[in-house]
Motif scaffolding. Structure first.
Motif, PDB file in Angstrom:
ATOM      1  N   ARG A   1       0.829  -1.206   0.000  1.00 18.28           N
ATOM      2  CA  ARG A   1       0.000   0.000   0.000  1.00 18.28           C
ATOM      3  C   ARG A   1       0.868   1.263   0.000  1.00 18.28           C
ATOM      4  O   ARG A   1       0.928   2.010   0.963  1.00 18.28           O
ATOM      5  CB  ARG A   1      -0.939  -0.014   1.202  1.00 18.28           C
ATOM      6  CG  ARG A   1      -1.854  -1.241   1.239  1.00 18.28           C
ATOM      7  CD  ARG A   1      -2.981  -1.075   2.230  1.00 18.28           C
ATOM      8  NE  ARG A   1      -2.506  -0.726   3.549  1.00 18.28           N
ATOM      9  CZ  ARG A   1      -3.272  -0.163   4.500  1.00 18.28           C
ATOM     10  NH1 ARG A   1      -4.530   0.115   4.243  1.00 18.28           N
ATOM     11  NH2 ARG A   1      -2.763   0.111   5.681  1.00 18.28           N
ATOM     12  N   VAL A   2       1.501   1.487  -1.119  1.00 19.25           N
ATOM     13  CA  VAL A   2       2.509   2.544  -1.233  1.00 19.25           C
ATOM     14  C   VAL A   2       1.965   3.704  -2.060  1.00 19.25           C
ATOM     15  O   VAL A   2       1.438   3.506  -3.160  1.00 19.25           O
ATOM     16  CB  VAL A   2       3.797   2.005  -1.880  1.00 19.25           C
ATOM     17  CG1 VAL A   2       4.829   3.134  -2.032  1.00 19.25           C
ATOM     18  CG2 VAL A   2       4.378   0.871  -1.036  1.00 19.25           C
ATOM     19  N   ARG A   3       2.083   4.917  -1.485  1.00 17.90           N
ATOM     20  CA  ARG A   3       1.768   6.128  -2.235  1.00 17.90           C
ATOM     21  C   ARG A   3       3.079   6.806  -2.625  1.00 17.90           C
ATOM     22  O   ARG A   3       3.984   6.965  -1.807  1.00 17.90           O
ATOM     23  CB  ARG A   3       0.934   7.108  -1.417  1.00 17.90           C
ATOM     24  CG  ARG A   3       0.702   8.456  -2.149  1.00 17.90           C
ATOM     25  CD  ARG A   3      -0.174   9.434  -1.371  1.00 17.90           C
ATOM     26  NE  ARG A   3      -1.521   8.895  -1.228  1.00 17.90           N
ATOM     27  CZ  ARG A   3      -2.035   8.442  -0.083  1.00 17.90           C
ATOM     28  NH1 ARG A   3      -1.290   8.495   1.035  1.00 17.90           N
ATOM     29  NH2 ARG A   3      -3.242   7.953  -0.029  1.00 17.90           N
ATOM     30  N   ILE A   4       3.159   7.205  -3.908  1.00 16.76           N
ATOM     31  CA  ILE A   4       4.312   7.946  -4.424  1.00 16.76           C
ATOM     32  C   ILE A   4       3.795   9.290  -4.912  1.00 16.76           C
ATOM     33  O   ILE A   4       2.861   9.354  -5.720  1.00 16.76           O
ATOM     34  CB  ILE A   4       4.993   7.186  -5.573  1.00 16.76           C
ATOM     35  CG1 ILE A   4       5.487   5.825  -5.098  1.00 16.76           C
ATOM     36  CG2 ILE A   4       6.141   8.004  -6.164  1.00 16.76           C
ATOM     37  CD1 ILE A   4       5.936   4.918  -6.214  1.00 16.76           C
ATOM     38  N   THR A   5       4.401  10.351  -4.434  1.00 15.69           N
ATOM     39  CA  THR A   5       4.036  11.693  -4.875  1.00 15.69           C
ATOM     40  C   THR A   5       5.131  12.226  -5.772  1.00 15.69           C
ATOM     41  O   THR A   5       6.319  12.143  -5.430  1.00 15.69           O
ATOM     42  CB  THR A   5       3.828  12.632  -3.676  1.00 15.69           C
ATOM     43  OG1 THR A   5       2.850  12.058  -2.803  1.00 15.69           O
ATOM     44  CG2 THR A   5       3.345  14.001  -4.142  1.00 15.69           C
ATOM     45  N   THR A   6       4.732  12.731  -6.935  1.00 13.31           N
ATOM     46  CA  THR A   6       5.696  13.271  -7.885  1.00 13.31           C
ATOM     47  C   THR A   6       5.399  14.738  -8.159  1.00 13.31           C
ATOM     48  O   THR A   6       4.250  15.184  -8.114  1.00 13.31           O
ATOM     49  CB  THR A   6       5.659  12.493  -9.215  1.00 13.31           C
ATOM     50  OG1 THR A   6       4.360  12.615  -9.816  1.00 13.31           O
ATOM     51  CG2 THR A   6       5.972  11.022  -8.988  1.00 13.31           C
ATOM     52  N   GLU A   7       6.455  15.475  -8.442  1.00 19.06           N
ATOM     53  CA  GLU A   7       6.341  16.867  -8.864  1.00 19.06           C
ATOM     54  C   GLU A   7       7.315  17.085 -10.007  1.00 19.06           C
ATOM     55  O   GLU A   7       8.499  16.764  -9.875  1.00 19.06           O
ATOM     56  CB  GLU A   7       6.650  17.827  -7.722  1.00 19.06           C
ATOM     57  CG  GLU A   7       6.446  19.292  -8.095  1.00 19.06           C
ATOM     58  CD  GLU A   7       6.581  20.218  -6.912  1.00 19.06           C
ATOM     59  OE1 GLU A   7       6.199  21.398  -7.041  1.00 19.06           O
ATOM     60  OE2 GLU A   7       7.058  19.777  -5.846  1.00 19.06           O
ATOM     61  N   ALA A   8       6.809  17.588 -11.127  1.00 21.18           N
ATOM     62  CA  ALA A   8       7.599  17.675 -12.353  1.00 21.18           C
ATOM     63  C   ALA A   8       8.117  16.277 -12.654  1.00 21.18           C
ATOM     64  O   ALA A   8       7.343  15.332 -12.753  1.00 21.18           O
ATOM     65  CB  ALA A   8       8.708  18.700 -12.222  1.00 21.18           C
ATOM     66  N   ASP A   9       9.453  16.099 -12.772  1.00 20.19           N
ATOM     67  CA  ASP A   9       9.965  14.780 -13.164  1.00 20.19           C
ATOM     68  C   ASP A   9      10.623  14.036 -12.015  1.00 20.19           C
ATOM     69  O   ASP A   9      11.351  13.080 -12.243  1.00 20.19           O
ATOM     70  CB  ASP A   9      10.954  14.933 -14.329  1.00 20.19           C
ATOM     71  CG  ASP A   9      12.226  15.674 -13.932  1.00 20.19           C
ATOM     72  OD1 ASP A   9      12.242  16.306 -12.855  1.00 20.19           O
ATOM     73  OD2 ASP A   9      13.201  15.635 -14.712  1.00 20.19           O
TER      74      ASP A   9
END
Length: 458
Positions: free
Chosen positions: A18-26
């Motif tokens: 149950r993993v959340r990954i948050t990305t911004e731009a690249d």
């Protein structure tokens, strides 16, 4: 910002649920295991892997798939067929072919490719305006949505045998720049790099660059600030024997004498190595790019993967001539070949195999990726855990049972390039048919000089 959520993900410490990954731009800006999904999350199925690297590609070789098996032959007769395809490449048809091949890679789970690029000029050896062949490859990768390291390749001679170096023949003229200086000026002086494109270098082989020129290659790379260098090394027994006959050294020894073997160097294939070769690559912390499916197809042999790792070298994987484009097939063959070579199982651990397919491949190509960790490039791949191939596998061993057809989603630089099994360019069968049409005899269904959206070819 975009948040992505998966039931499982491979993190540096192992598989977490149950993993959340948050990305911004690249970039990845946060990784949170053991979290419940939110409505705002992009839900990804199965197991999330870090971006997978294709460390060695010749895009145009894809035109040979399924067309070289009817008459037997050897690596050298296969090479003649390859030269025939290379002779017919133009900037326009190369763009169409490379775009389809790169898109096939992304659909299979590759997020970065090292394109070993040596078809530089027109068939008569004259230069194109604006280095049109290079521009075709870069444009193709951009449209396909794959990260690219363009390995601009120096190719000065037509081969090496017991009597010395041979001049370029008629089919090889378009590969050569004439000198190290001319190659470096064309390749690096006006290079354009972007957030998804880097320029590196390659020595085609010690058969194609005379020994006395290799030191000049090192100086040119340093002068232009090029940190990534690849070379075909010891793929064939004949190559090793000729190098030893003329120079009294192995190909690795010849490259090392010129100062080219260091932690930035990748030995492609590295099949027929001596004990001193293995030790030297290990001391340098160099990379070795194995291409198991190609090495099997061409009858090259099986390289010493475990010995290289134990010596300190770093393994990565490529698809080379694209007999198949499947990162899982290459990963599985790397271990399978070791088992056949040594009659032992478990020669490489699941973690070592995944590192070769991801983190080490990224490092070989000069990128900070192949890891799901804060600050790394936002490149990752979702793989089904409920297919007929992966059902029942523990998450850690899904890469040992999956195939490219189990990839559902691919994110490159934070962009959702493949979603629910569909590439953003649409149905790739048609794209491949168009790209391969000049060599397969199939008809194209758009006007010459345009791409399949009706626009001009870049």
């Amino acid at each position: 910002m975009t948040s992505w959520h998966a039931p499982f993900a491979v993190l540096p410490e192992g598989v977490r649920a149950r993993v959340r990954i948050t990305t911004e731009a690249d970039r990845i800006v946060a990784v949170e295991p053991d979290t419940a999904p939110h409505d705002r999350d992009v839900r990804l199925p199965g197991l999330l892997l870090p971006g997978l690297a294709n460390a060695h590609s010749h895009a145009f070789h894809r035109a040979l798939r399924g067309r070289t098996h009817g008459d037997g032959g050897s690596f050298w007769t296969w090479r003649e067929r390859m030269y025939e395809v290379a002779a017919t490449l133009t900037p326009e048809n190369y763009f169409a072919l490379a775009r389809a091949v790169f898109a096939e890679m992304v659909l299979a789970g590759f997020t970065v490719v090292g394109e070993f690029h040596y078809v530089h000029h027109a068939p008569d050896g004259s230069p194109y305006d604006h280095d049109a062949m290079r521009e075709a490859v870069v444009a193709a990768a951009a449209e396909a949505g794959i990260r690219l390291t363009l390995l601009d390749t120096i190719y000065l001679t037509g081969g090496l045998d017991g009597s010395g170096y041979r001049p370029l023949d008629e089919l090889q003229r378009r590969y050569g720049d004439g000198s190290v200086t001319a190659w470096a000026e064309r390749a690096f002086a006006d290079r354009v790099e972007t957030p998804t494109v880097q320029v590196g270098a390659a020595v085609h082989s010690v058969r194609a660059v005379p020994a006395e020129e290799l030191t000049a290659v090192r100086a040119a790379l340093d002068a232009h600030g090029i940190d990534v260098l690849h070379a075909h090394v010891s793929e064939q027994v004949g190559e090793v024997e000729a190098t030893q006959a003329v120079h009294g050294r192995t190909p690795v020894g010849l490259l090392a004498r010129a100062g080219l073997v260091d932690s930035r160097f990748t030995a492609v294939h590295a099949t027929h190595l001596s004990e001193s070769d293995i030790a030297g690559l290990g001391r340098a912390r160099a990379f070795a790019a194995f291409c198991p499916m190609t090495e099997r197809d061409l009858g090259d042999g099986i390289g010493p993967a475990r010995e290289l790792l134990d010596a300190g070298a770093r393994l990565c994987l490529g698809t080379d001539q694209h007999v198949t484009i499947d990162p899982f097939a290459e990963l599985q063959a790397l271990e399978g070949h070791e088992r056949l070579r040594t009659l032992e199982r478990g020669r490489l651990t699941p973690a070592e195999l995944l590192a070769a397919a991801s983190r080490e491949g990224y490092g070989s190509l000069g990128w900070d990726g192949g890891r799901i960790v804060e600050g790394a490039l936002a490149d990752f791949v979702a793989v089904r855990t409920d297919s007929v191939r992966t059902t029942g596998s523990v998450p850690e061993q899904v890469p040992q049972t999956a195939s490219a057809t189990d990839v559902t989603d691919v994110v490159v630089g934070g962009e959702h390039v493949v979603a629910d099994g569909t590439h953003h360019l649409g149905e790739l069968g048609a794209l491949l048919r168009r790209g391969l049409a000049p060599w397969s005899g199939q008809c194209v269904d758009h006007e010459p000089g345009t791409n399949d959206t009706g626009g001009p070819i870049p």
